[in-house]
Design an enzyme around this catalytic site. Structure first.
Site: not given
Ligand SMILES: *Cc1c(COP(=O)(O)O)cnc(C)c1O
Length: 334
Positions: A33, A116, A243, A289
């Site tokens: 998954k 769950r 930054y 980023m």
């Protein structure tokens, strides 16, 4: 571009360790998954198939469609239930049965204590008769442990509940139902194994998340993450990088920019302690980023070779470190 390498030998080593616990390769369902925990869905599915794995578990039908040709069965954990010869679908609630397409292959998930997903213990009989009425093909009954990785008796309490479920299924006359409950922690803890299948996730990727007080099954991390240099410059003493200029050069130093950032799924935290790459280089200043800075001139640097170690720095777990890695990063088998 940043690169991920997938070590086939280590992957097969881990599968062999699990096979020693289950007694056979045929009893292993690999959990693929979320892009195979970030390792690459189709790539890992292909390798697993070549090893002899017959069963897979994925999140949704989109993932299942991409790999169904490689396996005998593919179990979808949560999606709309439709009829398919290879793909089976998890029933999480009674309404899933009502909404399922006739003839679909389904696996009933029973909530034995995690609370769950899955139907309640007292709903088992009702679910079984509705499955029959609806004309669904019940191929499996499963549960999921909430604390297989915790030193406590909780695992045994859930197992006991699951044994009751098994009896109910057997007396109700369903044939050819596979029972499964073990995730990685439960597999690695298991002394004896008597079910038809395990659902092995994190362990196949090389991480044993059990506390060290358990028998240690040493596994080998499969994934390595590399970043490539995009620019090099001399930073004079007291110049600042990135930054907010969070890092100040304590001396003249050669600093390069590498092409990895939070846009690639690398973690950005406001942590005063710098993350150390696998080669021992601290990340200088903030993660952008798409970029980080390191004191290095190498063309390519190894950022992470053990997600469990890296996770400690960020206060998380191996699962999150690898699963977050962008699908766009190139993945190569070595
Ligand atoms: C993700 C998942 C697993 C695999 O868990 P690991 O701890 O990674 O082995 C097994 N079963 C279910 C139902 C899951 O959702």
């Amino acid at each position: 571009m940043a690169t991920i390498t997938i070590n086939k030998e280590n992957f097969y080593y881990n599968l062999n360790q699990i096979a020693l616990k289950t007694g056979s390769v045929e009893k292993i369902a690999v959990v693929l998954k979320d892009n195979a925990y970030g390792h690459g869905l189709e790539l890992m599915a292909g390798l697993a198939h070549d090893f002899g794995i017959k069963h897979a578990v994925v999140k949704n039908i989109k993932e299942a469609q991409a790999i169904r040709y490689l396996f005998k069965t593919v179990l979808v954990l949560k999606d709309d239930i439709v009829a398919d010869e290879v793909i089976s679908f998890t029933i999480n609630t009674l309404s899933d049965i009502a909404n399922a397409q006739e003839g679909a292959r389904v696996e009933l998930k029973v909530d034995t204590g995690m609370h769950r997903n899955g139907i309640a213990l007292h709903e088992v009989e009702e679910a079984l008769s509705e499955i029959e009425e609806k004309g669904l093909n019940l191929v499996g009954v499963m549960t999921h442990f909430r604390a297989a990785d915790v030193l406590s008796s909780e695992l045994f309490w859930q197992k006991k509940n699951f044994e009751i479920v098994k009896k109910k299924v057997m007396v109700s006359g369903f044939k050819n139902v596979r029972f499964h409950s073990h995730n990685s922690a439960a597999i690695l803890r298991a002394k004896e194994f008597d079910e038809g299948l395990v659902r092995a996730g994190i362990a196949i990727y090389g991480y044993n998340e059990l506390p060290s007080s358990y028998d240690e099954v040493a596994l080998k991390p499969v994934l390595k993450l590399f970043a490539k240099k995009t620019a090099t410059r001399i930073l004079n003493k007291s110049q600042r990088v990135g930054y907010a200029g969070d890092f100040t050069a304590p001396k003249d130093m050669t600093v390069s920019t590498y092409d990895l950032g939070y846009g690639d799924g690398w973690t950005r935290t406001e942590n005063n302690n710098a993350y150390m790459t696998a080669e021992g280089l601290p990340i200088l200043g903030r993660v952008s980023m798409d970029f980080i800075s390191l004191e290095s001139e190498k063309k390519e640097v190894l950022i992470m070779d053990n997600a469990q170690e890296a996770a400690k720095h960020f206060g998380t777990i191996s699962y999150e470190m690898t699963t977050g890695l962008s699908k766009d990063i190139e993945r190569v088998v070595v």
